[in-house]
Design a protein around this motif. Sequence first.
Motif: not given
Length: 348
Positions: A116-133
């Motif tokens: 569940y990506a929402g459980n990750l640290p904020q910066a890591l979740e952001y990086q994953k979504i940013e790279m995928l986007t």
Amino acid sequence: MMFNLQEHQPVVLPAGAPPVLTVVVDTEEEFDWSQPFSRSNTSTTSIAAQPLAHQRVFDKHSVVPTYVIDWPVVTNPAAVKVLLGLMDEGRCEIGTHLHPWVSPPHQEEVNTFNSYAGNLPQALEYQKIEMLTDAIEAAFGKRPLVFKAGRYGVGPHTADTIARLGYLIDASVVPYTDMRGDGGPNFARHGVNPFWFKAAGKTLLELPATAGYAGKLHHMGHKLYPLLQNSNARRLRLPGIASRIGMLERIKLTPEGYTSQELMHLTQCLLKQGCQYFGLTYHSPSLVPGNTSYVRSQQELSSFINVLDQYVSFFLNQMGGKTLSPTNYLALAQATLIQLPFNMFVDK
């Protein structure tokens, strides 16, 4: 929780407007759902089968589905070619679907909680979504506007993240569903209707995946169904009894695991309650037998396609509905806002 229910505004279409159906496909790699999550599961051969749904259902009914795609899909040239061809022909739209365990950067331990990506640290979740986007924009030539969290796994920072990355629509909510027992989010207080919400100073639209209650007591489902799920009620098999006698059952709007009659019954019950929006979903690997528990044979694939076809036909021809992509629904909802008192809620 991702959304503060005190800070959202419902979408209200004009009285007499036809109900609207959208289709969002979780477009992802094949993996064994019964096994632990693994970064090595990146095969996307089932993407080649996605045109089957267009040939048998979508083209016939003028449905434009949105394929929300994840990292293994967008980084596979063969998969991109299939979906890009459909997009260029105006037969689909492309959005984003984050499976964090296969999406870089790979900094977290792979386990159920972190799935569940929402459980990750904020910066890591952001990086994953940013790279995928960014990868989706590079592959398809358009910035995606629709986001759906893998496993519906939104968290306290997801809304701000997707708002900052330019998304206008989220499709991660599953109404009346509490996944905290598995480490996931709690949507128990979220209903079936779309709503506007604020994030990072912007206004976004939530389009829930439709799930609700059918049966004679459907109007009381949100109160009664949780009672049927406690340990004593389940030990007495009360949920099954309530379903068999037509009193109450919970149904998700998907051809995966449900018959067309069940989907039609759910739709009729929700329409009686004033619901104007219906979000149908399924997983892309289900288009090839053996990838999911819902489609294990060619016969089950034929049944899957038939359920999809029968339901869409029912929605359009018997319920007088229409189909829209999520982005076209957004345009419709924005136009309606001009006529409503809460138009000040939307950014100028």
